[in-house]
Design a protein around this motif. Structure first.
Motif, PDB file in Angstrom:
ATOM      1  N   THR A  87       0.852  -1.181   0.000  1.00 22.72           N
ATOM      2  CA  THR A  87       0.000   0.000   0.000  1.00 22.72           C
ATOM      3  C   THR A  87       0.887   1.229   0.000  1.00 22.72           C
ATOM      4  OG1 THR A  87      -1.992   0.973   0.984  1.00 22.72           O
ATOM      5  CG2 THR A  87      -0.229   0.358   2.497  1.00 22.72           C
ATOM      6  N   SER A  88       0.289   2.370  -0.228  1.00 19.79           N
ATOM      7  CA  SER A  88       1.029   3.628  -0.128  1.00 19.79           C
ATOM      8  C   SER A  88       1.115   3.998   1.344  1.00 19.79           C
ATOM      9  CB  SER A  88       0.320   4.743  -0.907  1.00 19.79           C
ATOM     10  OG  SER A  88       0.358   4.474  -2.278  1.00 19.79           O
ATOM     11  N   MET A  89       2.293   3.909   1.894  1.00 15.41           N
ATOM     12  CA  MET A  89       2.484   4.278   3.291  1.00 15.41           C
ATOM     13  C   MET A  89       2.261   5.782   3.442  1.00 15.41           C
ATOM     14  SD  MET A  89       3.104   1.472   4.915  1.00 15.41           S
ATOM     15  CE  MET A  89       3.572   2.131   6.523  1.00 15.41           C
ATOM     16  N   ASP A  90       1.661   6.164   4.540  1.00 16.28           N
ATOM     17  CA  ASP A  90       1.448   7.578   4.822  1.00 16.28           C
ATOM     18  C   ASP A  90       2.818   8.189   5.107  1.00 16.28           C
ATOM     19  OD1 ASP A  90       0.860  10.083   6.153  1.00 16.28           O
ATOM     20  OD2 ASP A  90      -1.200   9.330   6.360  1.00 16.28           O
ATOM     21  N   LEU A  91       3.198   9.170   4.337  1.00 16.65           N
ATOM     22  CA  LEU A  91       4.530   9.742   4.446  1.00 16.65           C
ATOM     23  C   LEU A  91       4.754  10.458   5.773  1.00 16.65           C
ATOM     24  CD1 LEU A  91       4.923  10.881   0.764  1.00 16.65           C
ATOM     25  CD2 LEU A  91       6.022   8.945   1.889  1.00 16.65           C
ATOM     26  N   ARG A  92       3.676  10.819   6.458  1.00 13.36           N
ATOM     27  CA  ARG A  92       3.840  11.411   7.786  1.00 13.36           C
ATOM     28  C   ARG A  92       4.467  10.400   8.745  1.00 13.36           C
ATOM     29  NH1 ARG A  92      -2.119  13.162   8.995  1.00 13.36           N
ATOM     30  NH2 ARG A  92      -2.353  11.089   8.084  1.00 13.36           N
ATOM     31  N   THR A  93       4.090   9.136   8.618  1.00 16.50           N
ATOM     32  CA  THR A  93       4.685   8.100   9.471  1.00 16.50           C
ATOM     33  C   THR A  93       6.163   7.934   9.151  1.00 16.50           C
ATOM     34  OG1 THR A  93       2.594   6.951   9.752  1.00 16.50           O
ATOM     35  CG2 THR A  93       4.583   5.648  10.113  1.00 16.50           C
ATOM     36  N   ILE A  94       6.508   7.924   7.878  1.00 17.04           N
ATOM     37  CA  ILE A  94       7.914   7.799   7.480  1.00 17.04           C
ATOM     38  C   ILE A  94       8.706   8.987   8.025  1.00 17.04           C
ATOM     39  CG2 ILE A  94       9.515   7.491   5.545  1.00 17.04           C
ATOM     40  CD1 ILE A  94       7.337   5.244   5.949  1.00 17.04           C
ATOM     41  N   LYS A 140      -3.995   0.891   7.229  1.00 13.53           N
ATOM     42  CA  LYS A 140      -4.099   2.102   6.406  1.00 13.53           C
ATOM     43  C   LYS A 140      -2.728   2.580   5.944  1.00 13.53           C
ATOM     44  CE  LYS A 140      -8.202   3.762   8.806  1.00 13.53           C
ATOM     45  NZ  LYS A 140      -8.763   4.868   9.596  1.00 13.53           N
ATOM     46  N   GLY A 141      -1.677   1.836   6.296  1.00 16.50           N
ATOM     47  CA  GLY A 141      -0.329   2.266   5.940  1.00 16.50           C
ATOM     48  C   GLY A 141       0.117   3.468   6.758  1.00 16.50           C
ATOM     49  N   GLN A 142      -0.395   3.583   7.974  1.00 20.90           N
ATOM     50  CA  GLN A 142      -0.093   4.745   8.807  1.00 20.90           C
ATOM     51  C   GLN A 142       0.691   4.389  10.068  1.00 20.90           C
ATOM     52  OE1 GLN A 142      -4.052   6.391   9.395  1.00 20.90           O
ATOM     53  NE2 GLN A 142      -3.744   7.769   7.659  1.00 20.90           N
ATOM     54  N   ALA A 143       1.259   3.192  10.160  1.00 23.13           N
ATOM     55  CA  ALA A 143       1.944   2.777  11.383  1.00 23.13           C
ATOM     56  C   ALA A 143       3.102   1.846  11.077  1.00 23.13           C
ATOM     57  CB  ALA A 143       0.952   2.079  12.311  1.00 23.13           C
ATOM     58  N   ALA A 144       4.040   1.807  12.025  1.00 23.03           N
ATOM     59  CA  ALA A 144       5.178   0.895  11.932  1.00 23.03           C
ATOM     60  C   ALA A 144       5.584   0.473  13.339  1.00 23.03           C
ATOM     61  CB  ALA A 144       6.355   1.567  11.233  1.00 23.03           C
ATOM     62  N   LYS A 164       5.960  14.789  18.179  1.00 23.68           N
ATOM     63  CA  LYS A 164       4.577  15.244  18.334  1.00 23.68           C
ATOM     64  C   LYS A 164       3.779  15.082  17.038  1.00 23.68           C
ATOM     65  CE  LYS A 164       5.743  18.789  21.784  1.00 23.68           C
ATOM     66  NZ  LYS A 164       6.097  18.115  22.859  1.00 23.68           N
ATOM     67  N   GLY A 165       3.978  13.916  16.390  1.00 27.20           N
ATOM     68  CA  GLY A 165       3.345  13.703  15.098  1.00 27.20           C
ATOM     69  C   GLY A 165       2.289  12.627  15.082  1.00 27.20           C
ATOM     70  N   GLY A 166       2.130  11.874  16.186  1.00 25.88           N
ATOM     71  CA  GLY A 166       1.150  10.794  16.183  1.00 25.88           C
ATOM     72  C   GLY A 166       1.280   9.928  17.416  1.00 25.88           C
ATOM     73  N   GLY A 167       0.784   8.721  17.311  1.00 23.18           N
ATOM     74  CA  GLY A 167       0.778   7.804  18.432  1.00 23.18           C
ATOM     75  C   GLY A 167       2.101   7.091  18.607  1.00 23.18           C
ATOM     76  N   VAL A 168       2.448   6.849  19.879  1.00 18.25           N
ATOM     77  CA  VAL A 168       3.675   6.133  20.214  1.00 18.25           C
ATOM     78  C   VAL A 168       3.335   5.111  21.289  1.00 18.25           C
ATOM     79  CG1 VAL A 168       6.031   6.316  21.106  1.00 18.25           C
ATOM     80  CG2 VAL A 168       5.085   8.172  19.697  1.00 18.25           C
ATOM     81  N   GLY A 169       3.550   3.849  20.956  1.00 19.11           N
ATOM     82  CA  GLY A 169       3.290   2.781  21.909  1.00 19.11           C
ATOM     83  C   GLY A 169       4.568   2.064  22.287  1.00 19.11           C
ATOM     84  N   PHE A 176       9.849  -3.474  21.254  1.00 17.40           N
ATOM     85  CA  PHE A 176       9.635  -2.633  20.083  1.00 17.40           C
ATOM     86  C   PHE A 176       8.792  -1.426  20.423  1.00 17.40           C
ATOM     87  CE2 PHE A 176       5.824  -5.321  19.674  1.00 17.40           C
ATOM     88  CZ  PHE A 176       4.854  -4.424  19.247  1.00 17.40           C
ATOM     89  N   VAL A 177       8.825  -0.450  19.507  1.00 17.30           N
ATOM     90  CA  VAL A 177       8.032   0.773  19.635  1.00 17.30           C
ATOM     91  C   VAL A 177       7.142   0.894  18.411  1.00 17.30           C
ATOM     92  CG1 VAL A 177       8.131   3.303  19.736  1.00 17.30           C
ATOM     93  CG2 VAL A 177       9.758   1.934  21.046  1.00 17.30           C
ATOM     94  N   HIS A 178       5.891   1.223  18.661  1.00 17.61           N
ATOM     95  CA  HIS A 178       4.921   1.490  17.606  1.00 17.61           C
ATOM     96  C   HIS A 178       4.924   2.996  17.355  1.00 17.61           C
ATOM     97  CE1 HIS A 178       0.898   1.382  15.608  1.00 17.61           C
ATOM     98  NE2 HIS A 178       0.815   2.588  16.151  1.00 17.61           N
ATOM     99  N   MET A 179       5.006   3.398  16.083  1.00 21.75           N
ATOM    100  CA  MET A 179       4.902   4.807  15.696  1.00 21.75           C
ATOM    101  C   MET A 179       3.828   4.916  14.633  1.00 21.75           C
ATOM    102  SD  MET A 179       8.876   5.964  15.250  1.00 21.75           S
ATOM    103  CE  MET A 179      10.129   5.329  16.348  1.00 21.75           C
ATOM    104  N   ASP A 180       2.944   5.913  14.784  1.00 15.57           N
ATOM    105  CA  ASP A 180       1.939   6.150  13.752  1.00 15.57           C
ATOM    106  C   ASP A 180       1.680   7.641  13.600  1.00 15.57           C
ATOM    107  OD1 ASP A 180      -0.396   7.075  15.355  1.00 15.57           O
ATOM    108  OD2 ASP A 180      -0.475   5.031  16.109  1.00 15.57           O
ATOM    109  N   CYS A 181       0.960   7.993  12.547  1.00 13.23           N
ATOM    110  CA  CYS A 181       0.651   9.404  12.277  1.00 13.23           C
ATOM    111  C   CYS A 181      -0.794   9.740  12.641  1.00 13.23           C
ATOM    112  CB  CYS A 181       0.950   9.755  10.827  1.00 13.23           C
ATOM    113  SG  CYS A 181      -0.064   8.848   9.633  1.00 13.23           S
TER     114      CYS A 181
END
Length: 189
Positions: A87-94, A140-144, A164-169, A176-181
């Motif tokens: 999928t097209s990853m959300d570039l904000r997550t990248i 949705k291609g918005q997390a890693a 300060k761009g999204g969720g952090v778990g 591991f750490v989860h990052m999303d937009c």
């Protein structure tokens, strides 16, 4: 692939050479939000996958513009390895991943545990763990989900939170750490 006849170098090689000379000044935690708004001249992502054995190390953004070929390679790299779905990853997550990596001041690439997940993969993982969200942003291609051996889960999470761009778990037990937009929020230990 475009090759400059005067130097015999590809565009990617030229960008890599340019990047090698400009990456020395990584942003500080105080500058993280500015970096995400375009405060840097280049953006680079470095990852490897233990599942596929693939590696990626590339400049994907230069002077305010995303490099289409690089983004396409990132999308393929972050595919659902179980189904080969892309999928097209959300570039904000990248961008968050890249900024957090710079803040951590390491040369080690991220280990990508999970990028895009197909609905089938998400359902399968959800049947095995209550920690997998039904409407996961991975679909949705918005997390890693990422790991670094040179930094702790807490250090990686703090760097991602500074963006300060999204969720952090934080998933300390699984390292591991989860990052999303998505919405800015934090969870985990």
């Amino acid at each position: 692939m475009t090759i400059d006849s005067s130097t015999g170098m590809t565009r990617r090689a030229l960008l890599g050479a340019f990047a090698a000379t400009t990456l020395t000044a990584a942003p500080t935690f105080a500058k993280a939000a500015g970096f995400l708004r375009g405060g840097g001249d280049i953006r680079r992502i470095r990852m490897y996958s233990g599942r596929t054995g693939e590696r990626i190390d590339m400049i994907y953004w230069v002077e305010g513009k995303y490099i289409k070929e690089s983004v396409k390679e990132i999308n393929h790299f972050m595919r659902d390895w179980r189904t080969d779905g892309v999928t097209s990853m959300d570039l904000r997550t990248i961008d968050i991943m890249s900024a957090a990596h710079n803040l951590l001041d390491v040369n080690e690439p991220y280990m990508l545990l999970s990028g895009y997940r197909s609905p089938q993969t998400n359902a399968m993982l959800r049947s095995r763990s209550r920690a997998v969200a039904k409407n996961s942003l991975h679909m949705k291609g918005q997390a890693a989900d990422l790991r670094l051996s040179a930094r702790s889960v807490g250090q990686i999470a703090r760097a991602a939170q500074a963006c300060k761009g999204g969720g952090v778990g934080k998933y300390s037990r699984s390292n591991f750490v989860h990052m999303d937009c998505g919405v800015v929020r934090t969870w985990g230990r």
